[in-house]
Motif scaffolding. Structure first.
Motif, mmCIF file in Angstrom:
data_model
loop_
_atom_site.group_PDB
_atom_site.id
_atom_site.type_symbol
_atom_site.label_atom_id
_atom_site.label_comp_id
_atom_site.label_asym_id
_atom_site.label_seq_id
_atom_site.Cartn_x
_atom_site.Cartn_y
_atom_site.Cartn_z
ATOM 1 N N ASN A 1 0.845 -1.206 0.000
ATOM 2 C CA ASN A 1 0.000 0.000 0.000
ATOM 3 C C ASN A 1 0.875 1.248 0.000
ATOM 4 O O ASN A 1 0.684 2.156 -0.819
ATOM 5 C CB ASN A 1 -0.895 0.030 1.241
ATOM 6 C CG ASN A 1 -2.074 -0.899 1.080
ATOM 7 O OD1 ASN A 1 -2.339 -1.392 -0.022
ATOM 8 N ND2 ASN A 1 -2.758 -1.171 2.175
ATOM 9 N N TYR B 1 1.021 4.174 -2.922
ATOM 10 C CA TYR B 1 0.731 5.595 -2.703
ATOM 11 C C TYR B 1 1.932 6.459 -3.086
ATOM 12 O O TYR B 1 1.786 7.490 -3.766
ATOM 13 C CB TYR B 1 0.333 5.865 -1.248
ATOM 14 C CG TYR B 1 -0.983 5.213 -0.861
ATOM 15 C CD1 TYR B 1 -2.109 5.372 -1.673
ATOM 16 C CD2 TYR B 1 -1.100 4.445 0.288
ATOM 17 C CE1 TYR B 1 -3.313 4.771 -1.338
ATOM 18 C CE2 TYR B 1 -2.299 3.836 0.642
ATOM 19 C CZ TYR B 1 -3.405 4.004 -0.188
ATOM 20 O OH TYR B 1 -4.587 3.417 0.119
ATOM 21 N N LYS C 1 -4.452 13.174 0.746
ATOM 22 C CA LYS C 1 -5.192 11.935 1.036
ATOM 23 C C LYS C 1 -4.253 10.712 0.973
ATOM 24 O O LYS C 1 -4.266 9.856 1.844
ATOM 25 C CB LYS C 1 -6.317 11.792 0.007
ATOM 26 C CG LYS C 1 -7.337 10.739 0.377
ATOM 27 C CD LYS C 1 -8.600 10.860 -0.441
ATOM 28 C CE LYS C 1 -8.398 10.230 -1.805
ATOM 29 N NZ LYS C 1 -9.555 10.384 -2.688
ATOM 30 N N TYR C 2 -3.404 10.695 -0.091
ATOM 31 C CA TYR C 2 -2.508 9.546 -0.251
ATOM 32 C C TYR C 2 -1.428 9.504 0.827
ATOM 33 O O TYR C 2 -1.032 8.434 1.279
ATOM 34 C CB TYR C 2 -1.884 9.548 -1.655
ATOM 35 C CG TYR C 2 -2.796 8.933 -2.700
ATOM 36 C CD1 TYR C 2 -4.182 8.884 -2.486
ATOM 37 C CD2 TYR C 2 -2.287 8.381 -3.866
ATOM 38 C CE1 TYR C 2 -5.036 8.325 -3.427
ATOM 39 C CE2 TYR C 2 -3.137 7.806 -4.818
ATOM 40 C CZ TYR C 2 -4.515 7.788 -4.584
ATOM 41 O OH TYR C 2 -5.344 7.221 -5.494
ATOM 42 N N GLU D 1 -1.812 10.615 3.849
ATOM 43 C CA GLU D 1 -2.486 10.165 5.076
ATOM 44 C C GLU D 1 -2.696 8.652 5.051
ATOM 45 O O GLU D 1 -2.524 7.972 6.058
ATOM 46 C CB GLU D 1 -3.846 10.885 5.232
ATOM 47 C CG GLU D 1 -3.677 12.266 5.831
ATOM 48 C CD GLU D 1 -4.943 13.125 5.703
ATOM 49 O OE1 GLU D 1 -4.888 14.275 6.151
ATOM 50 O OE2 GLU D 1 -5.958 12.635 5.149
ATOM 51 N N ARG D 2 -3.046 8.137 3.864
ATOM 52 C CA ARG D 2 -3.250 6.680 3.749
ATOM 53 C C ARG D 2 -1.928 5.942 3.947
ATOM 54 O O ARG D 2 -1.884 4.883 4.570
ATOM 55 C CB ARG D 2 -3.837 6.330 2.389
ATOM 56 C CG ARG D 2 -5.298 6.682 2.333
ATOM 57 C CD ARG D 2 -5.903 6.156 1.069
ATOM 58 N NE ARG D 2 -7.268 6.614 0.919
ATOM 59 C CZ ARG D 2 -7.973 6.470 -0.184
ATOM 60 N NH1 ARG D 2 -7.419 5.893 -1.240
ATOM 61 N NH2 ARG D 2 -9.207 6.897 -0.237
ATOM 62 N N GLU E 1 0.503 6.970 5.710
ATOM 63 C CA GLU E 1 0.812 7.053 7.139
ATOM 64 C C GLU E 1 0.040 5.971 7.918
ATOM 65 O O GLU E 1 0.562 5.323 8.821
ATOM 66 C CB GLU E 1 0.460 8.442 7.677
ATOM 67 C CG GLU E 1 0.962 8.638 9.089
ATOM 68 C CD GLU E 1 0.377 9.866 9.767
ATOM 69 O OE1 GLU E 1 -0.751 10.269 9.426
ATOM 70 O OE2 GLU E 1 1.056 10.395 10.649
ATOM 71 N N LYS E 2 -1.214 5.762 7.516
ATOM 72 C CA LYS E 2 -2.049 4.751 8.191
ATOM 73 C C LYS E 2 -1.426 3.348 8.008
ATOM 74 O O LYS E 2 -1.398 2.539 8.942
ATOM 75 C CB LYS E 2 -3.459 4.784 7.592
ATOM 76 C CG LYS E 2 -4.513 4.486 8.617
ATOM 77 C CD LYS E 2 -5.885 4.708 8.034
ATOM 78 C CE LYS E 2 -6.909 4.012 8.914
ATOM 79 N NZ LYS E 2 -8.199 3.925 8.294
ATOM 80 N N SER E 3 -0.941 3.098 6.785
ATOM 81 C CA SER E 3 -0.312 1.795 6.539
ATOM 82 C C SER E 3 0.949 1.639 7.372
ATOM 83 O O SER E 3 1.254 0.545 7.864
ATOM 84 C CB SER E 3 0.034 1.643 5.057
ATOM 85 O OG SER E 3 -1.142 1.526 4.308
ATOM 86 N N ARG F 1 0.085 0.765 10.796
ATOM 87 C CA ARG F 1 -0.254 -0.667 10.857
ATOM 88 C C ARG F 1 1.002 -1.518 10.969
ATOM 89 O O ARG F 1 1.076 -2.436 11.772
ATOM 90 C CB ARG F 1 -1.002 -1.073 9.578
ATOM 91 C CG ARG F 1 -2.451 -1.377 9.804
ATOM 92 C CD ARG F 1 -3.085 -1.949 8.564
ATOM 93 N NE ARG F 1 -2.710 -3.348 8.365
ATOM 94 C CZ ARG F 1 -3.040 -4.327 9.186
ATOM 95 N NH1 ARG F 1 -3.730 -4.079 10.265
ATOM 96 N NH2 ARG F 1 -2.689 -5.572 8.942
ATOM 97 N N GLU G 1 -9.329 -2.759 9.634
ATOM 98 C CA GLU G 1 -9.837 -1.388 9.535
ATOM 99 C C GLU G 1 -9.721 -0.682 10.891
ATOM 100 O O GLU G 1 -9.483 0.518 10.970
ATOM 101 C CB GLU G 1 -11.308 -1.510 9.077
ATOM 102 C CG GLU G 1 -12.082 -0.248 8.968
ATOM 103 C CD GLU G 1 -13.573 -0.593 8.990
ATOM 104 O OE1 GLU G 1 -14.294 0.030 9.753
ATOM 105 O OE2 GLU G 1 -13.978 -1.531 8.240
#
Ligand code: ADP
Length: 354
Positions: free
Chosen positions: A139, A143, A160-161, A163-164, A166-168, A171, A307
């Protein structure tokens, strides 16, 4: 045919054979006119039998000891001296060695089966770890590639990308932290640090830390200890790790809880133990999933777990910690009704607490 089962019988037969031969020679000599007194003949025959039997027994023992040496060395996993086996053979029947070898082979078979199982588990675990790490890594890669290929200048997706991504990465950090905890718990280097502490106070502390998370779903966390202080619920355990058990169980009760739900933490005095219960009225776990929820990477709902930032390792860690304390954890649950996780800890002697 005579069946010879022991080394003593074999030697006696050899002694007897020698005696018969000597008796034959004496008989021939007597027949040829050599004067032989019967008392002398009897002594000669007796001596022949005794000496030959004794020598034969000695030689057989030596031979058997020599032949058994490599087998004994393998069975006992050390260099066994022939003398040792020789002296054992004095009072041990050779047939007992067969039984000993069968028992040894049985133990070895069990050990091999255990090692095969451990190897299977290791392979599966490694596969699961790789699989879990792959998704967030790919992921992040996706991005970043998109951003480098022009996305960075596109105001609609650049933030947005990032932030995504960063979320990955979050994880990935969660997975690595959980794996680190598991490997620390597994290595003998990491000894538990036992101390006496008030388990109710610790539960309250952790509940407060998770309040923000709970508020998002309007979940109320209640910790029910004793009204009067000092609390009777003092335990002897590793406070840091027990804190982690609470974090994982409370976070799960929020993650898999319903909006407006409740998480109740209760304590029961059970003579020399304190029983801790973390109960929620959330989604619950189906009967078929219940026996497996403590397995590494087992989730009843993969999508939901990921999630919500779950790694699938939380309950495995919890079980590991409780069992490292020599205690047990169990779960009761019903789909749509809720779940209760219960574990015990050793009660502290309050007299010496203060
Ligand atoms: P995860 O990181 O996925 O939460 P855990 O090991 O903590 O991993 O839990 C394993 C699985 O058990 C979860 O994915 C979820 O399906 C189920 N589970 C754990 N706690 C609860 C709970 N309180 N209510 C319902 N299901 C739960």
């Amino acid at each position: 045919m005579v069946s010879i089962k022991t080394k003593e019988a074999a030697s006696a037969w050899i002694g007897l054979l020698a005696t018969v031969i000597v008796a034959g020679i004496l008989f021939i000599l007597g027949a040829k006119g050599v004067p032989i007194r019967w008392i002398v003949a009897a002594v000669v025959l007796f001596c022949t039998f005794s000496i030959v039997t004794f020598v034969a027994l000695f030689i057989i023992r030596k031979y058997v000891a020599y032949k058994l040496k490599p087998i004994y060395s393998i069975v006992l996993s050390r260099d066994v001296h022939t003398k040792e086996i020789f002296s054992e053979l004095k009072d041990k029947k050779v047939e007992n060695i067969g039984e000993e070898l069968t028992a040894w082979a049985d133990t070895n078979d069990k050990e091999i089966a255990r090692l095969k199982e451990a190897e299977r588990f290791r392979k599966q675990y490694l596969g699961n770890v790789a699989h879990e790490l792959k998704t967030p890594i790919f992921n992040v890669q996706g991005y970043i590639s998109t951003l480098l290929d022009g996305g960075l200048e596109d105001e609609l997706i650049n933030r947005k990308y990032l932030e995504r991504a960063e979320k990955s990465i979050d994880r990935l950090i969660n997975i690595v932290n959980d794996l680190d905890t598991i490997s620390k718990l597994e290595s003998s280097m990491n000894k538990l640090d036992f101390e006496k502490f008030d388990i109710v106070a610790l539960a309250k502390e952790i509940a407060e830390q998770t309040e923000m998370e709970a508020d998002k779903k309007q979940i109320r966390i209640s910790v029910k200890g004793a009204e009067n202080l000092p609390s009777p619920f003092w335990v002897v355990a590793d406070k840091h790790y027990v804190g982690q058990v609470f974090v994982n169980l409370i976070v799960n009760s929020i993650r898999y809880g319903k909006e407006d739900g409740t998480t109740r933490i209760r304590f029961r005095d059970m003579l020399d133990k304190i029983l801790v219960e973390v109960e929620d009225n959330g989604l619950g776990i189906g009967k078929e999933d219940l026996p497996r929820v403590f397995e590494r990477f087992y989730r009843t709902d993969k999508g939901r777990s990921r999630e919500q930032g779950g790694t699938g390792l939380g309950l495995a860690i919890v079980k590991h910690i409780v069992e490292a304390h020599g205690e047990r954890i169990t779960v009761r649950s019903e789909l749509g009704v809720g779940s209760t996780f219960s574990f015990t800890l050793k009660k502290a002697n309050l007299q010496n607490t203060k």
